[in-house]
Design an enzyme around this catalytic site. Structure first.
Site, PDB file in Angstrom:
ATOM      1  N   GLN A  27       6.755  86.432  41.546  1.00  0.00           N
ATOM      2  CA  GLN A  27       5.726  87.402  41.165  1.00  0.00           C
ATOM      3  C   GLN A  27       4.610  87.485  42.184  1.00  0.00           C
ATOM      4  OE1 GLN A  27       4.248  86.174  37.329  1.00  0.00           O
ATOM      5  NE2 GLN A  27       6.110  86.756  36.246  1.00  0.00           N
TER       6      GLN A  27
ATOM      7  N   GLU B 116      -4.336  82.830  45.975  1.00  0.00           N
ATOM      8  CA  GLU B 116      -3.896  81.923  44.910  1.00  0.00           C
ATOM      9  C   GLU B 116      -4.481  80.551  45.199  1.00  0.00           C
ATOM     10  OE1 GLU B 116       0.296  82.838  43.195  1.00  0.00           O
ATOM     11  OE2 GLU B 116       0.411  83.352  45.296  1.00  0.00           O
TER      12      GLU B 116
ATOM     13  N   GLY C 178       3.619  86.500  45.192  1.00  0.00           N
ATOM     14  CA  GLY C 178       3.743  87.086  46.513  1.00  0.00           C
ATOM     15  C   GLY C 178       4.224  86.132  47.569  1.00  0.00           C
TER      16      GLY C 178
ATOM     17  N   LYS D  11      26.901  82.568  41.906  1.00  0.00           N
ATOM     18  CA  LYS D  11      27.577  82.272  40.640  1.00  0.00           C
ATOM     19  C   LYS D  11      27.319  83.288  39.530  1.00  0.00           C
ATOM     20  CE  LYS D  11      24.486  78.641  38.964  1.00  0.00           C
ATOM     21  NZ  LYS D  11      24.385  77.234  38.607  1.00  0.00           N
TER      22      LYS D  11
ATOM     23  N   SER E  52       7.003  79.482  49.319  1.00  0.00           N
ATOM     24  CA  SER E  52       8.453  79.257  49.281  1.00  0.00           C
ATOM     25  C   SER E  52       9.253  80.493  49.641  1.00  0.00           C
ATOM     26  CB  SER E  52       8.899  78.707  47.932  1.00  0.00           C
ATOM     27  OG  SER E  52       8.275  79.387  46.903  1.00  0.00           O
TER      28      SER E  52
ATOM     29  N   ARG F 299       3.700  71.931  46.865  1.00  0.00           N
ATOM     30  CA  ARG F 299       3.817  73.182  47.628  1.00  0.00           C
ATOM     31  C   ARG F 299       2.591  74.066  47.454  1.00  0.00           C
ATOM     32  NH1 ARG F 299       5.869  78.423  46.045  1.00  0.00           N
ATOM     33  NH2 ARG F 299       6.062  77.504  43.991  1.00  0.00           N
TER      34      ARG F 299
ATOM     35  N   ARG G 110      -2.233  73.211  41.685  1.00  0.00           N
ATOM     36  CA  ARG G 110      -1.450  73.360  40.452  1.00  0.00           C
ATOM     37  C   ARG G 110      -1.311  72.081  39.645  1.00  0.00           C
ATOM     38  NH1 ARG G 110       3.381  77.488  42.240  1.00  0.00           N
ATOM     39  NH2 ARG G 110       1.913  79.189  42.466  1.00  0.00           N
TER      40      ARG G 110
ATOM     41  N   HIS H 216       8.594  74.316  37.663  1.00  0.00           N
ATOM     42  CA  HIS H 216       8.601  75.559  38.430  1.00  0.00           C
ATOM     43  C   HIS H 216       9.327  75.466  39.771  1.00  0.00           C
ATOM     44  CE1 HIS H 216       7.105  79.460  39.635  1.00  0.00           C
ATOM     45  NE2 HIS H 216       6.452  78.969  40.672  1.00  0.00           N
TER      46      HIS H 216
ATOM     47  N   HIS I 233       4.196  74.583  36.989  1.00  0.00           N
ATOM     48  CA  HIS I 233       3.269  75.716  37.041  1.00  0.00           C
ATOM     49  C   HIS I 233       2.407  75.668  35.789  1.00  0.00           C
ATOM     50  CE1 HIS I 233       1.630  79.720  37.498  1.00  0.00           C
ATOM     51  NE2 HIS I 233       2.256  79.855  38.656  1.00  0.00           N
TER      52      HIS I 233
ATOM     53  N   ASP J 154      22.668  72.727  41.543  1.00  0.00           N
ATOM     54  CA  ASP J 154      24.058  72.560  42.002  1.00  0.00           C
ATOM     55  C   ASP J 154      24.143  72.124  43.469  1.00  0.00           C
ATOM     56  OD1 ASP J 154      24.504  73.628  39.521  1.00  0.00           O
ATOM     57  OD2 ASP J 154      25.691  75.342  40.195  1.00  0.00           O
TER      58      ASP J 154
ATOM     59  N   SER K 293      22.759  83.675  46.840  1.00  0.00           N
ATOM     60  CA  SER K 293      22.311  84.986  47.340  1.00  0.00           C
ATOM     61  C   SER K 293      20.861  85.277  46.976  1.00  0.00           C
ATOM     62  CB  SER K 293      23.229  86.092  46.806  1.00  0.00           C
ATOM     63  OG  SER K 293      23.200  86.115  45.393  1.00  0.00           O
ATOM     64  N   GLY K 294      20.008  84.230  47.064  1.00  0.00           N
ATOM     65  CA  GLY K 294      18.561  84.449  47.006  1.00  0.00           C
ATOM     66  C   GLY K 294      18.063  84.737  48.413  1.00  0.00           C
TER      67      GLY K 294
HETATM   68  P1  FAD Z   1      17.205  81.347  44.776  1.00  0.00           P
HETATM   69  O1  FAD Z   1      16.438  82.579  44.998  1.00  0.00           O
HETATM   70  O2  FAD Z   1      17.014  80.653  43.483  1.00  0.00           O
HETATM   71  O3  FAD Z   1      18.746  81.695  44.935  1.00  0.00           O
HETATM   72  C1  FAD Z   1      19.730  80.723  44.652  1.00  0.00           C
HETATM   73  C2  FAD Z   1      21.082  81.398  44.634  1.00  0.00           C
HETATM   74  O4  FAD Z   1      22.116  80.421  44.571  1.00  0.00           O
HETATM   75  C3  FAD Z   1      21.309  82.321  43.455  1.00  0.00           C
HETATM   76  O5  FAD Z   1      21.985  83.457  43.931  1.00  0.00           O
HETATM   77  C4  FAD Z   1      22.214  81.497  42.545  1.00  0.00           C
HETATM   78  O6  FAD Z   1      23.017  82.261  41.693  1.00  0.00           O
HETATM   79  C5  FAD Z   1      23.045  80.789  43.569  1.00  0.00           C
HETATM   80  N1  FAD Z   1      23.717  79.571  43.118  1.00  0.00           N
HETATM   81  C6  FAD Z   1      23.171  78.482  42.533  1.00  0.00           C
HETATM   82  N2  FAD Z   1      24.124  77.558  42.315  1.00  0.00           N
HETATM   83  C7  FAD Z   1      25.290  78.083  42.774  1.00  0.00           C
HETATM   84  C8  FAD Z   1      26.636  77.621  42.812  1.00  0.00           C
HETATM   85  N3  FAD Z   1      27.010  76.425  42.341  1.00  0.00           N
HETATM   86  N4  FAD Z   1      27.576  78.435  43.339  1.00  0.00           N
HETATM   87  C9  FAD Z   1      27.250  79.659  43.812  1.00  0.00           C
HETATM   88  N5  FAD Z   1      25.997  80.142  43.797  1.00  0.00           N
HETATM   89  C10 FAD Z   1      25.039  79.363  43.284  1.00  0.00           C
HETATM   90  N6  FAD Z   1       7.601  81.570  45.426  1.00  0.00           N
HETATM   91  C11 FAD Z   1       6.742  82.248  46.225  1.00  0.00           C
HETATM   92  O7  FAD Z   1       6.666  81.972  47.423  1.00  0.00           O
HETATM   93  N7  FAD Z   1       5.979  83.253  45.699  1.00  0.00           N
HETATM   94  C12 FAD Z   1       6.035  83.617  44.397  1.00  0.00           C
HETATM   95  O8  FAD Z   1       5.356  84.525  43.973  1.00  0.00           O
HETATM   96  C13 FAD Z   1       6.918  82.897  43.543  1.00  0.00           C
HETATM   97  N8  FAD Z   1       7.010  83.207  42.226  1.00  0.00           N
HETATM   98  C14 FAD Z   1       7.957  82.612  41.472  1.00  0.00           C
HETATM   99  C15 FAD Z   1       8.143  83.003  40.148  1.00  0.00           C
HETATM  100  C16 FAD Z   1       9.142  82.467  39.389  1.00  0.00           C
HETATM  101  C17 FAD Z   1       9.342  82.914  37.965  1.00  0.00           C
HETATM  102  C18 FAD Z   1       9.984  81.460  39.941  1.00  0.00           C
HETATM  103  C19 FAD Z   1      11.091  80.848  39.129  1.00  0.00           C
HETATM  104  C20 FAD Z   1       9.791  81.027  41.243  1.00  0.00           C
HETATM  105  C21 FAD Z   1       8.792  81.599  42.016  1.00  0.00           C
HETATM  106  N9  FAD Z   1       8.607  81.211  43.332  1.00  0.00           N
HETATM  107  C22 FAD Z   1       7.712  81.895  44.120  1.00  0.00           C
HETATM  108  C23 FAD Z   1       9.515  80.257  43.970  1.00  0.00           C
HETATM  109  C24 FAD Z   1      10.564  81.047  44.768  1.00  0.00           C
HETATM  110  O9  FAD Z   1      10.904  82.207  44.060  1.00  0.00           O
HETATM  111  C25 FAD Z   1      11.821  80.253  45.027  1.00  0.00           C
HETATM  112  O10 FAD Z   1      11.504  78.968  45.507  1.00  0.00           O
HETATM  113  C26 FAD Z   1      12.680  80.959  46.067  1.00  0.00           C
HETATM  114  O11 FAD Z   1      12.918  82.287  45.671  1.00  0.00           O
HETATM  115  C27 FAD Z   1      13.992  80.207  46.238  1.00  0.00           C
HETATM  116  O12 FAD Z   1      14.832  80.992  47.038  1.00  0.00           O
HETATM  117  P2  FAD Z   1      16.294  80.442  47.365  1.00  0.00           P
HETATM  118  O13 FAD Z   1      16.957  81.490  48.156  1.00  0.00           O
HETATM  119  O14 FAD Z   1      16.194  79.085  47.920  1.00  0.00           O
HETATM  120  O15 FAD Z   1      16.967  80.285  45.919  1.00  0.00           O
HETATM  121  C1  SIN Z   2       2.964  82.682  40.922  1.00  0.00           C
HETATM  122  O1  SIN Z   2       3.003  83.907  41.042  1.00  0.00           O
HETATM  123  O2  SIN Z   2       2.099  82.086  40.290  1.00  0.00           O
HETATM  124  C2  SIN Z   2       4.024  81.870  41.558  1.00  0.00           C
HETATM  125  C3  SIN Z   2       3.733  81.706  42.976  1.00  0.00           C
HETATM  126  C4  SIN Z   2       4.521  80.570  43.537  1.00  0.00           C
HETATM  127  O3  SIN Z   2       5.168  79.827  42.821  1.00  0.00           O
HETATM  128  O4  SIN Z   2       4.460  80.395  44.758  1.00  0.00           O
END
Ligand code: FAD
Ligand code: SIN
Length: 524
Positions: free
Chosen positions: A47, A113, A49, A35, A375, A370, A274, A335, A228, A207, A13-14
């Site tokens: 953070q 950035e 954007g 999970k 992302s 990346r 990076r 990261h 990072h 996972d 649920s990301g």
């Molecule tokens: P996620 O948002 O990680 O969601 C994954 C979901 O899957 C979660 O709900 C988790 O609980 C669930 N899950 C995992 N395994 C299981 C399982 N086995 N069963 C059920 N559920 C499960 N990117 C940018 O573009 N800009 C930014 O500013 C930026 N800043 C960042 C800062 C930080 C601190 C981090 C860690 C990353 C950042 N990124 C940024 C990267 C970006 O946030 C992620 O790549 C992106 O949010 C991933 O989205 P997603 O929906 O693929 O996964």
């Molecule tokens: C950050 O805010 O530095 C993270 C941005 C990203 O990972 O895309």
């Protein structure tokens, strides 16, 4: 074992999972399993954007070029076109759903950035962009009667029948649940937790990649892990991210002697790619005999810093660092993973009925490295696309409910194992990966990692019913895959740096593939 039937199953649920679910709900009943609590995800902590071409001074062609350049020769151009061209529409839609990005007057405010040649990064509440996106998408999903959310449910494996995915197994706090679905979207995010230094939340244990691998899906480009440069370095504090946007707004990197050093490594200095900044920091730390460098914002207006980075300011203050007056100790941390479950531009994997989107997937959009803030955009654009494609499969038929449930219960009963030291193995595994498969790799370090990982190989043959042990098995699976892919790539490209092969070799344009089993099928 409980048995549930639905039209569509979304795992995670990301940003990617929520966006896929919203698209799917127009076509049938959707179950989202996640999970932890619904918001716990990398998305929630993003953070800096989201990069998108919405400013008059920008063009999608320039965003395309910047993305391709960052990817160091390995981006799939078609996937990048989709990202940059459909991005503005997806973000505008989010704004109509209530997303509040920061503005200057009435106009959207953009930051910059590393490796972006234009100011194109939208942000929200200063440095809480991901939280704002998650808020809007969760409230949209909550209001949708076709979407049922199951928090604290960990997906364990997929239901595969005649090389087709027909849903998944999950474990909840109470029992095992077999969820049958016509199509399944994996959106489980990344795998940063396999490294002892990471910016990723605890849920990021790889996972989805491990689950897909066990189901026979193709994984691609798994050696490419982005580190990072600037995570907080205080032994007693979490490895909290200090956004690259801080360097975008003028923050400087300094070594232990107080010297600026980035100009010696790259003409773009603090805004170099990076991987370049991370290696420069490692080199400065080695030269000055320390385990961190500093981020310096003291020359910037303190009111501006507090307003622009409120979450970072208050988090650092909790650890007795006032970023407006103190140097901030930082060092690199794992990261983001560019590799993942190989998909086409509609999220189709090599297993029919299985789709993937977001960080778990590899569309080829990021190539070998990346571009910052691409992302979140990828999660939106490809979550939408995967949802749209997965909805087309609604006509597939189910086996009878009972036979599926009976099979699965049998599997669970006969293969549930218990062992006692999973926490210690997890900690050790993370250390092994950080020390040997991190920012600078070599044959010797990668061989050492494989030797250490092999001691735990027995875990791969076990089945578990607790979240922690399931995660450990997945982490070990992904650790092996990354290490083996890193050994095979005898060159340095993008985020993959081999000290024994420091230049780019002939493989620059070749994607790497990792596959298990013999259930491989062409893309659906
Ligand atoms: P996620 O948002 O990680 O969601 C994954 C979901 O899957 C979660 O709900 C988790 O609980 C669930 N899950 C995992 N395994 C299981 C399982 N086995 N069963 C059920 N559920 C499960 N990117 C940018 O573009 N800009 C930014 O500013 C930026 N800043 C960042 C800062 C930080 C601190 C981090 C860690 C990353 C950042 N990124 C940024 C990267 C970006 O946030 C992620 O790549 C992106 O949010 C991933 O989205 P997603 O929906 O693929 O996964
Ligand atoms: C950050 O805010 O530095 C993270 C941005 C990203 O990972 O895309």
């Amino acid at each position: 074992m409980q048995n549930i039937t639905t039209d569509f199953l979304v795992i995670g649920s990301g940003i990617a999972g929520l966006r896929a679910a919203i698209e799917l709900s127009a076509h049938g009943r959707v179950i989202i399993v996640t999970k932890d609590i619904p918001t716990e995800s990398s998305t929630e902590y993003a953070q800096g954007g989201v990069a998108v071409v919405l400013s008059d001074e920008d063009e999608v062609g320039i965003h395309f070029e910047d993305t391709i350049k960052a990817g160091d020769g390995l981006c799939r151009e078609k996937a990048v076109h989709v990202l940059v061209e459909e991005g503005p529409q997806r973000i505008s839609e989010l704004i109509t759903w209530g997303a509040e990005f920061d503005r200057e007057g009435t106009k959207l405010a953009f930051t910059i950035e590393a490796a972006h040649s234009r100011r194109r990064i939208l942000h929200a509440h200063g440095d809480s962009t991901g939280r704002e996106l998650e808020r809007v998408l969760i409230s949209k999903a909550r209001a949708d009667k076709n979407i049922r959310r199951l928090p604290f449910c960990t997906a364990v494996d997929l239901i595969i029948e005649r090389n087709r995915c027909k849903g998944g197994y999950v474990i909840s706090a109470e029992n095992g649940v077999c969820i049958e679905a016509v199509s399944t979207v994996l959106a489980t995010g990344g795998a940063g937790q396999i490294f002892s230094r990471t910016t990723n939340p605890a849920v990021a244990t790889g996972d989805g990649m491990a689950i897909a691998y066990r189901a026979g899906a193709v994984l691609e480009d798994m050696e490419f892990v982005q580190f990072h440069p600037t995570a907080l370095f205080i032994p007693s504090a979490p490895q909290f991210l200090l956004s690259e946007a801080m360097r975008g707004e003028g923050a400087l990197l300094k070594n232990k002697e107080g010297e600026m050093f980035m100009k010696r490594y790259h003409p773009d200095a603090e805004l170099a790619p990076r991987d370049v900044v991370s290696r420069a920091i490692i080199s400065e730390m080695a030269a000055t005999g320390t385990d961190h460098v500093y981020l310096d914002l003291r020359h910037l207006d303190s009111g501006f810093i507090k307003g622009r980075f409120p979450r970072i300011y208050s988090t650092c203050l909790e650890h007795s660092i006032d970023i407006t007056v103190d140097l901030v100790p930082v060092s690199p941390a794992a990261h983001y993973i560019m590799g993942g479950v190989k998909t086409d531009t509609n999220g189709c994997t090599s297993v029919r009925g299985l789709y993937a989107a977001g960080e778990v997937a590899c569309t080829g959009v990021h190539g070998a490295n990346r571009l910052a803030s691409n992302s979140l955009l990828e999660g939106l654009v490809y979550g939408y696309r995967a949802g749209k494609a997965a909805a087309q499969r609604k006509t597939a038929s189910f086996r009878t409910r009972n036979s599926m449930a009976e099979d699965n219960a049998l599997v669970r009963e006969s293969r549930t194992d218990v062992f006692t030291d999973s926490n210690e193995i997890r900690a050790e595994l993370r250390k092994v990966m950080w020390q040997n498969v991190g920012i600078i790799r070599s044959k010797a370090s990668l061989d050492k990692a494989l030797e250490c990982l092999s001691a735990w190989k027995f875990i791969l043959g076990m089945d578990f019913t607790s979240r922690g042990e399931i995660e450990l098995k997945n982490m070990l699976t992904i650790a092996f895959i990354i290490t083996e892919a890193a050994l095979r790539r005898k060159e340095s490209i993008g985020a993959h740096y081999r000290s024994d092969y420091p230049s780019t070799g002939r493989g620059r344009l070749q994607h790497s593939i990792s596959v298990a089993g013999d259930r491989l099928l062409p893309p659906a």
